[in-house]
Design a protein around this motif. Structure first.
Motif, PDB file in Angstrom:
ATOM      1  N   ARG A  81       5.165  -3.503   9.349  1.00 27.16           N
ATOM      2  CA  ARG A  81       3.997  -2.993   9.955  1.00 27.16           C
ATOM      3  C   ARG A  81       4.099  -3.472  11.534  1.00 27.16           C
ATOM      4  O   ARG A  81       3.971  -2.595  12.442  1.00 27.16           O
ATOM      5  N   THR A 117       0.769  -1.097  -0.158  1.00 27.27           N
ATOM      6  CA  THR A 117       0.002  -0.042  -0.120  1.00 27.27           C
ATOM      7  C   THR A 117       0.917   1.243   0.158  1.00 27.27           C
ATOM      8  O   THR A 117       0.634   2.165  -0.867  1.00 27.27           O
ATOM      9  N   ASP A 148      -6.113  -2.026  -4.880  1.00 25.78           N
ATOM     10  CA  ASP A 148      -5.302  -2.532  -3.656  1.00 25.78           C
ATOM     11  C   ASP A 148      -5.843  -3.909  -3.163  1.00 25.78           C
ATOM     12  O   ASP A 148      -7.153  -3.859  -3.494  1.00 25.78           O
ATOM     13  N   ASP A 149      -4.975  -4.858  -3.067  1.00 21.91           N
ATOM     14  CA  ASP A 149      -5.679  -6.128  -2.436  1.00 21.91           C
ATOM     15  C   ASP A 149      -6.562  -6.787  -3.665  1.00 21.91           C
ATOM     16  O   ASP A 149      -7.566  -7.181  -3.070  1.00 21.91           O
TER      17      ASP A 149
HETATM   18 MG    MG Z   1      -2.165  -2.837   1.901  1.00 19.87          MG
END
Ligand code: MG
Ligand code: ADP
Length: 477
Positions: free
Chosen positions: A342, A187, A243-244
């Protein structure tokens, strides 16, 4: 005496060798549309389609290419790259890479689905249907920029591709497909690309949307009978970022509409960028025509960061947030938080918050205390969780896996499940056998050996396992 090879034959032979030494994604990205322009006094000049390919071929792949060339023609001393525009390469008869012709228009008429008889849409500015203002929200978060993205060996290809596209929208790699596990920066990269365009070309229309939101909006527009506006609005976008995309899997109607929007945008050189947690090949029930569109563009992956990369990222993040981390703490965190970026960010924030609230400077002791809980509670995976991940990923049921039967669609997921239980959970062979309807331990061993071998020799298997491991690791979280 051997007949000398033509330039094309020589280049094909070189590509054949290089292909064995580097990943498929890298190979397609950097070698697509290349050819030998000339050979003169031991200097081979390679035609490349753009400056990015030139840079990579000259700096990273120089030795591979030279080695292959020398093995085929002993008097070659040096290589150079020269940028030749696509149409000129076409004249030059560029080589097909993996059956993909770089210069053949993606949507030549024979590729075009017969059903594709959309009426022509006016693409001039200001024809946005006034009923759908939300369609032009770019959804970009200014926090995500290229300069905040730390480049390392696990993400450099994806980063280079996104950056290249931001410099040459619609013409270089279209569509661009980025894949990798959760929290690895997909992202961030996609949004950086969007932000770069907004910054440099404020007149361009950029839209970032997750495939789930896209589906939601589509369903709403069907309900409100505004699907024509929905499509028309999408078709005026210059850069569409989805996205995704794995969440489109299995939704036929959505895939169908997406396909039409995709085609309409693509035909007028609008850029499409897509991300997914796995390569197009590994998305079950993705319609074949969508899959082949995705595969016709450029595909780049992001893998999990190595220890060095985790150290570099953590150091940069600490600096960015103004958190003072001593070397021992830095190492401890990087060694223990291994899944993705993350989680590294999360750990850093928790440590910083604790130190601030308690007015204690950060030290190894404090880090161990704050992370201690998380680390101890790091769950050990169970065979049951492996089964869930496998049945989700391959769209099979548990009964399928346990039943007798050798159909490939079932046997393959079953063998992968056995392999994962053995290698990741260290479950005894005989216990794995019992879990799969009382199979013999030699059957399990055979599966484990087979997958281990294929992992080494088949890129596709490696990618599949990486996606699965990412998902298992998320469960461990
Ligand atoms: Mg993402
Ligand atoms: P994904 O979309 O792959 O799940 P994200 O792009 O949301 O991952 O990344 C998770 C977090 O990690 C974000 O805050 C992002 O800014 C950060 N991040 C990931 N990779 C990098 C990187 N290479 N450099 C800096 N930050 C990164």
């Amino acid at each position: 005496m051997a007949i000398p090879l033509s330039n094309d034959e020589l280049w094909r032979a070189v590509l054949g060798q290089v292909e064995l030494s580097i990943s498929k994604a890298n190979f397609i990205t950097w070698f697509k549309g290349t050819s030998i322009l000339s050979i003169d006094n031991g200097i081979v000049t390679i035609a490349v389609p753009n400056g990015f390919a030139k840079e990579w071929l000259e700096n990273k792949y120089n030795l591979y290419i030279l080695k292959a060339l020398k093995s085929l023609s002993s008097n070659i001393e040096e290589i150079r790259c020269s940028i030749v525009q696509n149409n000129e390469i076409k004249k030059n008869n560029s080589v097909f890479v993996n059956g993909i012709d770089a210069v053949k228009p993606f949507f030549s008429s024979e590729n075009n689905p017969k059903s594709f008889t959309r009426k022509k849409i006016d693409f001039s500015v200001n024809t946005v249907p006034s009923t759908s203002p939300s369609l032009f929200k770019s959804n970009l978060n200014p926090r995500y920029t290229f300069d905040k993205f730390i480049v390392a060996e696990n993400n450099e290809l994806a980063r280079a591709a996104c950056f290249a596209v931001s410099q040459n929208l619609g013409h270089l790699y279209n569509p661009l497909f980025i894949y990798g596990g959760v929290g690895l920066g997909k992202t961030h990269l996609l949004q950086s690309l969007g932000n770069e365009i907004v910054k440099n070309y404020p007149e361009k229309r950029v839209k970032y949307i997750t495939s789930e939101r896209f589906t939601g909006e589509l369903v709403d527009s069907i309900k409100n009978q505004s699907i024509d506006q929905f499509k028309a609005a999408y078709e005026q976008i210059d850069l569409l970022i989805i996205d995704d995309v794995q969440f489109l899997s299995g939704r036929e109607k959505t895939q169908n509409e997406f396909f039409h929007i995709f085609n309409a945008l693509y035909q007028i050189n609008k850029q499409i960028v897509i991300s997914s947690d796995r390569p197009p090949k590994a998305i079950p029930t993705l319609e074949e025509r969508l899959r082949s569109r995705f595969e016709g563009g450029m595909i780049a992956d992001i893998s999990r960061p190595s220890l060095e990369t985790r150290l570099a990222i953590l150091e940069a993040k600490a600096l960015e947030k103004g958190v003072a981390l001593d070397p021992a703490s830095l190492h401890f965190i990087s060694e223990h938080i291994t899944n993705n970026v993350r989680e590294l960010e999360g750990a850093l924030s928790r440590i910083a918050a604790y130190s601030e609230l308690q007015h204690i400077p950060i030290s190894l002791t404090l880090v161990q205390k704050v992370l201690g809980d998380t680390l101890q509670h790091k769950k050990k995976l169970s065979p049951d969780e492996v089964l869930s991940v496998i049945t989700d990923f391959y769209h099979v049921t548990r009964e399928d896996l346990v039943k007798k039967g050798r159909k490939k669609e079932i046997a393959h997921p079953r063998q992968i499940a056995m392999y994962l239980m053995r290698t990741e959970l260290e479950t005894p062979l005989s216990s794995i056998g019992s879990l799969f309807g009382g199979r013999d331990h030699t059957t399990v061993l055979h599966a484990v050996e087979k997958i281990t071998k294929e992992k080494e020799t088949r890129q596709r298997m490696k990618e599949e396992l990486t996606s699965l491991l990412d998902q298992l690791n998320t469960l461990c979280g």
